[in-house]
Design an enzyme around this catalytic site. Structure first.
Site, PDB file in Angstrom:
ATOM      1  N   ASN A 196      -8.513   2.642  -8.334  1.00 10.67           N
ATOM      2  CA  ASN A 196      -8.237   4.377  -8.943  1.00 10.67           C
ATOM      3  C   ASN A 196      -9.581   5.395  -8.341  1.00 10.67           C
ATOM      4  OD1 ASN A 196      -7.099   6.110 -10.884  1.00 10.67           O
ATOM      5  ND2 ASN A 196      -6.267   4.767 -11.864  1.00 10.67           N
ATOM      6  N   HIS A 231     -33.258  -4.254  -4.284  1.00  8.02           N
ATOM      7  CA  HIS A 231     -34.836  -3.804  -3.726  1.00  8.02           C
ATOM      8  C   HIS A 231     -35.946  -4.473  -4.513  1.00  8.02           C
ATOM      9  CE1 HIS A 231     -32.907   0.123  -2.267  1.00  8.02           C
ATOM     10  NE2 HIS A 231     -32.103  -0.134  -3.785  1.00  8.02           N
ATOM     11  N   ALA A 258     -13.599  -3.464 -19.094  1.00  7.24           N
ATOM     12  CA  ALA A 258     -14.098  -1.878 -19.084  1.00  7.24           C
ATOM     13  C   ALA A 258     -15.886  -2.488 -19.265  1.00  7.24           C
ATOM     14  CB  ALA A 258     -13.142  -1.402 -19.556  1.00  7.24           C
ATOM     15  N   ARG A 260     -23.176 -12.522 -11.853  1.00  9.09           N
ATOM     16  CA  ARG A 260     -23.444 -13.199 -11.556  1.00  9.09           C
ATOM     17  C   ARG A 260     -22.002 -14.077 -11.234  1.00  9.09           C
ATOM     18  NH1 ARG A 260     -25.363 -15.749 -17.324  1.00  9.09           N
ATOM     19  NH2 ARG A 260     -25.383 -13.044 -18.126  1.00  9.09           N
ATOM     20  N   ARG A 280     -13.420 -16.491 -21.735  1.00 13.32           N
ATOM     21  CA  ARG A 280     -11.748 -17.455 -21.960  1.00 13.32           C
ATOM     22  C   ARG A 280     -11.156 -17.653 -21.248  1.00 13.32           C
ATOM     23  NH1 ARG A 280      -6.543 -15.790 -22.671  1.00 13.32           N
ATOM     24  NH2 ARG A 280      -6.176 -13.386 -23.984  1.00 13.32           N
TER      25      ARG A 280
END
Length: 197
Positions: free
Chosen positions: A84, A114, A159, A165, A182
């Site tokens: 989107n 960086h 969202a 990680r 979960r």
């Protein structure tokens, strides 16, 4: 060793002042600028230009403008790929998306990092780590995926998450930093049903 070779080896490299990389970056930015000016109804023209920008694409691909990336050739997308509006992919390293990946608005995939040391950072040095997104992944709006992350197949990223990680396959993950909430279960198949006519 060239700066591009250093980048590909995961070493610190000159990201700001190297003429070869600067030329490649600007060429891709020009293509993105051109892509973002194509009318949304001109889908064939959009697809043709995406194939010119990206390193590898499937047949079914939709990326809503505006879309920006750094080099383009480091991005590989599978079949049935949908992005989107407002996606940014900083593809200094490889960014690989599997099949059936759905990305909501305003998401970013950032392979660039960086140095913490201010002197190195002020010299324009950075490093790049690849990002991999498996098949059948849904990424919610305003998600940031950071360098070196792998998101496993079938997972959902909520969202606003900051994914710093790896996320295993088949889970719902959320938050800043993103963490597994979960597993996705068989019961989730019945959660949303279409009304029968």
């Amino acid at each position: 060793m060239t700066e591009k070779e250093k980048r590909e080896a995961g070493l610190l490299y000159d990201a700001n002042y190297n003429p070869e990389l600067t030329q490649e970056l600007l060429a891709c930015k020009d293509l993105c600028f051109e892509y973002n000016r194509i009318r949304p109804s001109h889908e064939q023209e959009q697809r043709a230009l995406l194939r010119k920008i990206l390193g590898k694409t499937g047949e079914s691909i939709v990326i809503r403008s505006p879309f920006w990336c750094d080099f383009g050739y480091n991005i590989e997308v599978g079949e049935n790929f949908y992005v989107n509006h407002g996606c940014v992919i900083l593809d200094c390293a490889k960014v690989i998306f599997g099949d059936n990946v759905f990305i909501a608005p305003n998401c970013g995939f950032y392979t660039a990092g960086h140095p913490l040391d201010v002197e190195q950072r002020n010299q324009g040095l950075e490093f790049a780590r690849p990002i991999t997104v498996g098949d059948n992944v849904w990424i919610g709006a305003n998600v940031a995926v950071l360098p070196g992350v792998t998101i496993g197949s079938g997972s959902v990223i909520a969202a606003g998450s900051v994914v710093n990680r790896d996320v295993p396959p088949g889970v719902i993950a959320a938050g800043n930093p993103c963490r597994v909430l979960r597993e996705i279960t068989e019961a989730d198949k019945a959660r949303y049903r279409r009304r029968e006519a």
